[in-house]
Design a protein around this motif. Structure first.
Motif, short mmCIF file in Angstrom:
data_model
loop_
_atom_site.label_atom_id
_atom_site.label_comp_id
_atom_site.label_asym_id
_atom_site.label_seq_id
_atom_site.Cartn_x
_atom_site.Cartn_y
_atom_site.Cartn_z
N GLY A 79 27.02 28.27 29.38
CA GLY A 79 26.74 29.68 29.14
C GLY A 79 27.96 30.47 28.72
N ASP A 80 27.68 31.64 28.24
CA ASP A 80 28.74 32.54 27.82
C ASP A 80 29.38 33.19 29.05
OD1 ASP A 80 28.16 32.03 25.17
OD2 ASP A 80 26.71 33.67 25.05
N ALA A 81 30.62 33.56 28.89
CA ALA A 81 31.31 34.28 29.96
C ALA A 81 30.65 35.65 30.14
CB ALA A 81 32.78 34.44 29.60
N PHE A 82 30.83 36.25 31.30
CA PHE A 82 30.23 37.55 31.60
C PHE A 82 30.98 38.67 30.89
CE2 PHE A 82 28.44 34.98 34.93
CZ PHE A 82 27.15 35.47 35.01
N GLY A 83 30.29 39.77 30.65
CA GLY A 83 30.85 40.91 29.93
C GLY A 83 31.91 41.67 30.71
N THR A 84 31.81 41.67 32.05
CA THR A 84 32.80 42.38 32.87
C THR A 84 33.17 41.51 34.07
OG1 THR A 84 31.18 43.44 34.33
CG2 THR A 84 31.74 44.61 32.28
N PRO A 85 34.33 41.76 34.68
CA PRO A 85 34.71 41.02 35.88
C PRO A 85 33.72 41.25 37.03
CG PRO A 85 36.61 42.15 34.98
CD PRO A 85 35.42 42.62 34.21
N VAL A 86 33.17 42.46 37.12
CA VAL A 86 32.21 42.77 38.18
C VAL A 86 30.95 41.92 38.04
CG1 VAL A 86 30.68 44.59 39.06
CG2 VAL A 86 33.09 45.09 38.62
N GLU A 87 30.48 41.71 36.80
CA GLU A 87 29.31 40.87 36.58
C GLU A 87 29.56 39.44 37.05
OE1 GLU A 87 28.38 41.17 32.44
OE2 GLU A 87 27.51 43.16 32.63
N ALA A 88 30.76 38.91 36.80
CA ALA A 88 31.09 37.55 37.23
C ALA A 88 31.10 37.46 38.76
CB ALA A 88 32.44 37.13 36.65
N GLN A 107 45.33 43.69 36.78
CA GLN A 107 46.60 43.07 37.18
C GLN A 107 47.53 42.92 35.97
OE1 GLN A 107 47.20 42.47 40.48
NE2 GLN A 107 45.24 43.53 40.65
N GLY A 108 47.14 43.54 34.88
CA GLY A 108 47.92 43.44 33.64
C GLY A 108 47.45 42.26 32.81
N GLY A 109 47.53 42.42 31.54
CA GLY A 109 47.13 41.34 30.65
C GLY A 109 45.66 41.04 30.73
N GLU A 110 45.35 39.80 30.97
CA GLU A 110 43.97 39.31 30.94
C GLU A 110 43.39 39.09 32.33
OE1 GLU A 110 42.32 38.29 27.78
OE2 GLU A 110 43.86 39.69 27.10
N THR A 111 43.97 39.67 33.37
CA THR A 111 43.54 39.43 34.75
C THR A 111 43.12 40.72 35.44
OG1 THR A 111 45.11 37.59 34.85
CG2 THR A 111 44.23 38.37 36.94
N ARG A 129 39.63 36.28 34.98
CA ARG A 129 40.46 36.19 33.78
C ARG A 129 39.58 36.34 32.55
NH1 ARG A 129 44.01 30.92 33.58
NH2 ARG A 129 42.22 30.55 32.29
N HIS A 130 40.15 36.96 31.53
CA HIS A 130 39.43 37.07 30.26
C HIS A 130 39.48 35.71 29.58
CE1 HIS A 130 38.34 38.64 26.26
NE2 HIS A 130 37.63 39.48 27.02
N GLN A 131 38.30 35.16 29.28
CA GLN A 131 38.22 33.79 28.77
C GLN A 131 36.94 33.65 27.95
OE1 GLN A 131 37.18 30.41 31.49
NE2 GLN A 131 39.38 30.03 31.32
N ASP A 132 37.00 32.98 26.85
CA ASP A 132 35.82 32.71 26.01
C ASP A 132 35.10 34.00 25.61
OD1 ASP A 132 36.32 29.98 26.34
OD2 ASP A 132 35.02 29.85 28.10
N GLY A 133 35.85 35.04 25.35
CA GLY A 133 35.24 36.29 24.91
C GLY A 133 34.60 37.10 26.03
N GLY A 134 34.84 36.74 27.27
CA GLY A 134 34.27 37.46 28.41
C GLY A 134 35.13 37.23 29.65
N TRP A 135 34.51 37.35 30.83
CA TRP A 135 35.25 37.25 32.09
C TRP A 135 34.70 36.13 32.95
CZ3 TRP A 135 39.59 40.03 32.78
CH2 TRP A 135 39.80 41.09 31.91
N ARG A 136 35.63 35.35 33.52
CA ARG A 136 35.28 34.26 34.44
C ARG A 136 36.20 34.35 35.66
NH1 ARG A 136 31.93 30.41 31.71
NH2 ARG A 136 32.14 30.55 29.46
N LEU A 137 35.70 33.90 36.80
CA LEU A 137 36.46 33.94 38.04
C LEU A 137 37.45 32.79 38.10
CD1 LEU A 137 33.52 34.72 40.51
CD2 LEU A 137 35.10 36.32 39.41
N SER A 138 38.69 33.11 38.43
CA SER A 138 39.71 32.06 38.57
C SER A 138 40.10 31.86 40.04
CB SER A 138 40.94 32.39 37.74
OG SER A 138 41.49 33.62 38.13
N ALA A 139 39.72 32.80 40.92
CA ALA A 139 39.99 32.67 42.35
C ALA A 139 38.98 33.51 43.13
CB ALA A 139 41.40 33.11 42.68
N VAL A 140 38.59 32.99 44.30
CA VAL A 140 37.68 33.71 45.19
C VAL A 140 38.28 33.64 46.59
CG1 VAL A 140 35.35 33.79 46.15
CG2 VAL A 140 35.68 33.06 43.78
N GLN A 141 38.40 34.81 47.22
CA GLN A 141 38.93 34.88 48.58
C GLN A 141 37.90 35.58 49.46
OE1 GLN A 141 42.43 37.09 47.65
NE2 GLN A 141 43.66 35.26 47.30
N PRO A 142 36.97 34.78 50.02
CA PRO A 142 35.96 35.39 50.90
C PRO A 142 36.56 35.69 52.27
CG PRO A 142 35.63 33.04 50.79
CD PRO A 142 36.76 33.35 49.85
#
Length: 190
Positions: free
Chosen positions: A52-61, A128-132, A163-176
């Motif tokens: 699937g495609d990456a999500f449009g926003t970090p919140v959606e991911a 966090q600056g850049g693509e994060t 992180r911004h990836q594949d034209g959208g946003w994907r999670l690179s870390a999760v801290q529950p």
């Protein structure tokens, strides 16, 4: 109109029988090879589509991650439904994050009794600056009994790094927030 259809026959008509057979065999072999060559390409495209495609926003991911966790609470000990989850996860860390998600789901399921659902709202995004981007959201667990009584835990922050990836946003870390010893007493975790 008749002249248009007669021209191809005129070209082939001048060929010897042997030449026509060679062209026919080569065309059939070409079609077969293209068909066999298309199988790995189609499999690759199918795999890519499932990711699937990456999500449009970090919140959606982050929301997709929590939704998949919430949907799979009832399936503890059964088949996992990860549809939509992999597209929320960073391609480089997908396996690691998927194992973390499965472990969290299992830990939540070990609670006696397990919660009936998770609830969350009010996502806060911080660049966090850049693509994060860091996304923080308060998450509560809710237990509903067979009667009208229910219990809802205090909300605790979960932090997602996207992180911004594949034209959208994907999670690179999760801290529950810790489940056993956090949301519930260690004594209620098996």
């Amino acid at each position: 109109m008749v002249g248009i259809f007669d021209r191809p026959r005129a070209i082939i008509a001048g060929w010897s029988r042997r030449r026509r057979w060679i062209v026919a065999v080569c065309l059939m072999a070409g079609f077969c090879l293209c068909g066999l060559g298309a199988v790995p390409i189609v499999a690759l495209l199918d795999y890519t589509q499932r990711q699937g495609d990456a999500f449009g926003t970090p919140v959606e991911a982050a929301d997709a991650y929590l939704l998949q966790l919430n949907l799979n609470l009832a399936a503890v000990g059964g088949e996992l439904d990860e549809v939509g989850l992999s597209r929320a996860l960073d391609a480089d860390r997908r396996d690691e994050l998927l194992k973390q998600w499965e472990g969290l789901r299992t830990e939540i399921g070990r609670t006696d009794p397990p919660p009936s659902k998770l609830t969350w709202s009010s996502f806060q995004s911080t660049s966090q600056g850049g693509e994060t981007v860091t996304v923080t959201v308060p998450v509560s667990a809710q237990w509903s009994g067979g009667t009208a009584t229910s219990y809802k835990s205090e909300p605790h922050p979960w932090t997602f790094t996207a992180r911004h990836q594949d034209g959208g946003w994907r999670l690179s870390a999760v801290q529950p927030y810790p489940w056993c010893g956090g949301y519930v007493d260690q004594a209620h975790c098996h």
